[in-house]
Design a protein around this motif. Structure first.
Motif, PDB file in Angstrom:
ATOM      1  N   VAL A  10       0.854  -1.198   0.000  1.00 30.40           N
ATOM      2  CA  VAL A  10       0.000   0.000   0.000  1.00 30.40           C
ATOM      3  C   VAL A  10       0.891   1.250   0.000  1.00 30.40           C
ATOM      4  O   VAL A  10       2.095   1.161   0.271  1.00 30.40           O
ATOM      5  CB  VAL A  10      -0.973   0.037   1.215  1.00 30.40           C
ATOM      6  N   THR A  69       0.567  -4.209   5.238  1.00 24.95           N
ATOM      7  CA  THR A  69      -0.231  -4.636   4.088  1.00 24.95           C
ATOM      8  C   THR A  69      -1.624  -3.997   4.163  1.00 24.95           C
ATOM      9  O   THR A  69      -1.984  -3.358   5.149  1.00 24.95           O
ATOM     10  CB  THR A  69      -0.342  -6.180   4.043  1.00 24.95           C
ATOM     11  N   HIS A  70      -2.394  -4.210   3.110  1.00 16.84           N
ATOM     12  CA  HIS A  70      -3.739  -3.629   3.010  1.00 16.84           C
ATOM     13  C   HIS A  70      -4.654  -4.231   4.087  1.00 16.84           C
ATOM     14  O   HIS A  70      -4.538  -5.416   4.409  1.00 16.84           O
ATOM     15  CB  HIS A  70      -4.290  -3.945   1.609  1.00 16.84           C
ATOM     16  N   TYR A  72      -7.477  -5.398   3.993  1.00 19.23           N
ATOM     17  CA  TYR A  72      -8.251  -6.569   3.548  1.00 19.23           C
ATOM     18  C   TYR A  72      -7.341  -7.733   3.146  1.00 19.23           C
ATOM     19  O   TYR A  72      -7.839  -8.773   2.711  1.00 19.23           O
ATOM     20  CB  TYR A  72      -9.182  -6.188   2.387  1.00 19.23           C
ATOM     21  N   ARG A  96      -4.323   1.184   8.913  1.00 23.32           N
ATOM     22  CA  ARG A  96      -5.101   2.406   8.673  1.00 23.32           C
ATOM     23  C   ARG A  96      -6.422   2.379   9.422  1.00 23.32           C
ATOM     24  O   ARG A  96      -7.156   1.392   9.350  1.00 23.32           O
ATOM     25  CB  ARG A  96      -5.500   2.464   7.211  1.00 23.32           C
ATOM     26  N   SER A 192     -11.236   0.829   3.000  1.00 26.97           N
ATOM     27  CA  SER A 192      -9.773   0.781   3.016  1.00 26.97           C
ATOM     28  C   SER A 192      -9.181   1.858   3.918  1.00 26.97           C
ATOM     29  O   SER A 192      -8.058   1.735   4.370  1.00 26.97           O
ATOM     30  CB  SER A 192      -9.230   0.938   1.600  1.00 26.97           C
ATOM     31  N   SER A 194      -8.202   4.705   2.965  1.00 23.83           N
ATOM     32  CA  SER A 194      -7.163   5.441   2.251  1.00 23.83           C
ATOM     33  C   SER A 194      -7.670   6.788   1.733  1.00 23.83           C
ATOM     34  O   SER A 194      -8.735   6.860   1.118  1.00 23.83           O
ATOM     35  CB  SER A 194      -6.681   4.596   1.069  1.00 23.83           C
TER      36      SER A 194
END
Ligand code: NAP
Length: 241
Positions: A10, A69-70, A72, A96, A192, A194
């Motif tokens: 990410v 990492t993300h 999900y 996040r 997410s 983001s």
């Protein structure tokens, strides 16, 4: 100097990787772009599960694993926590915070793909921003629906679906235009968290368009958790930077 293995994929992870020296390793699954301008080492590809990752940690003499990492990408996060435990090193995570809805939003959380399809039944022109997963379901699109899918790369669609290849960050004006031109009546998104993909939520709010949000997966507990690159960097400063 101690050695760090940073699991990325990410924007924030790449920002962190840019500050790492040559003894550290930035690890990517290999699904997105691989940076070629980093001072640290870059490793691409899986490890073969938690066992493989633990083995890599031992053979490379890694002192700390950082899962950036993300939110999900639940499998690699599980593997990271387990592998660090097996290898006897700490695991930290950069996670996040989730987006929060406002009273002006109509967000409906869905558990999985099947709940999503049920919730989608009364809509006609959905915009999917979940990545590639919907691509497996193109043959299941009901006759009354036309899907717009946005993914990192473009793919062939069919008579009831168009796939747009586009990478964020997305601008508010462009998102407004997309919703208007395609007459989007429901947005499907992960949460997410983001900033790069957040403008679509504002447009949904402005247009009174409901948002079906795929529930965040549960992630394992780790030794330390950070919500920003800055706080992670501060914690790493003494021993790793
Ligand atoms: P996942 O389901 O959690 O992981 C699948 C497998 O991919 C893992 O078991 C691991 O293989 C390998 N892998 C994942 N991240 C890796 C990394 N940083 N370094 C080395 N191997 C990695 O993950 P995913 O959802 O497919 O996502 C794959 C990557 O894309 C992640 O790095 C994630 O940060 C990034 N990403 C994901 C999303 C999303 O929505 N899921 C969005 C943006 C970016 P082995 O078991 O063989 O080690």
């Amino acid at each position: 100097m101690k050695r760090l293995l940073l699991l990325g994929g990410v924007t924030e992870a790449l920002a962190m990787a840019r500050t790492l020296g040559p003894q550290h390793i930035y690890s990517l699954a290999g699904v997105g772009r691989v940076p070629t301008d980093l001072a640290c080492q870059v490793r691409v590809g899986g490890y073969g599960g938690a066992e493989g990752l633990a083995q890599f940690i031992r053979t490379q003499g890694i002192d700390l694993l950082v899962d950036a990492t993300h939110p999900y990408a639940a499998q690699i996060s599980q593997n990271a926590a387990l592998a660090a435990q097996q290898a006897g090193i700490p695991c930290w995570a950069l996670r996040r915070p989730a987006w929060q809805s406002t009273p002006a939003d109509d967000w409906r959380e869905v558990e999985d793909w099947s709940a999503l399809i049920t919730a989608l039944a009364s809509f006609k022109r959905p915009l999917f921003t979940l990545g590639r997963e919907p691509m497996q379901h193109l043959h299941e699109i009901p006759a009354q629906q036309f899907w717009t899918l946005r993914a990192l790369d473009s793919y062939p669609g069919n008579e009831r679906c168009e796939v747009i290849g586009a990478r964020g960050p997305f601008l508010l004006e462009d998102e407004r235009e997309l919703f208007k031109r395609r007459d989007i009546d429901v947005l499907i998104s992960k949460n997410s968290g983001s900033g790069a993909t957040e403008p679509k939520l504002q447009v949904a709010r402005e247009r009174g368009v409901p948002v079906l949000i795929l529930k965040r997966p549960l992630l394992p507990p780790v030794d330390r958790e950070f919500s920003t690159v800055e706080t992670l960097r501060e914690a790493l400063a003494q021993d790793f930077l």
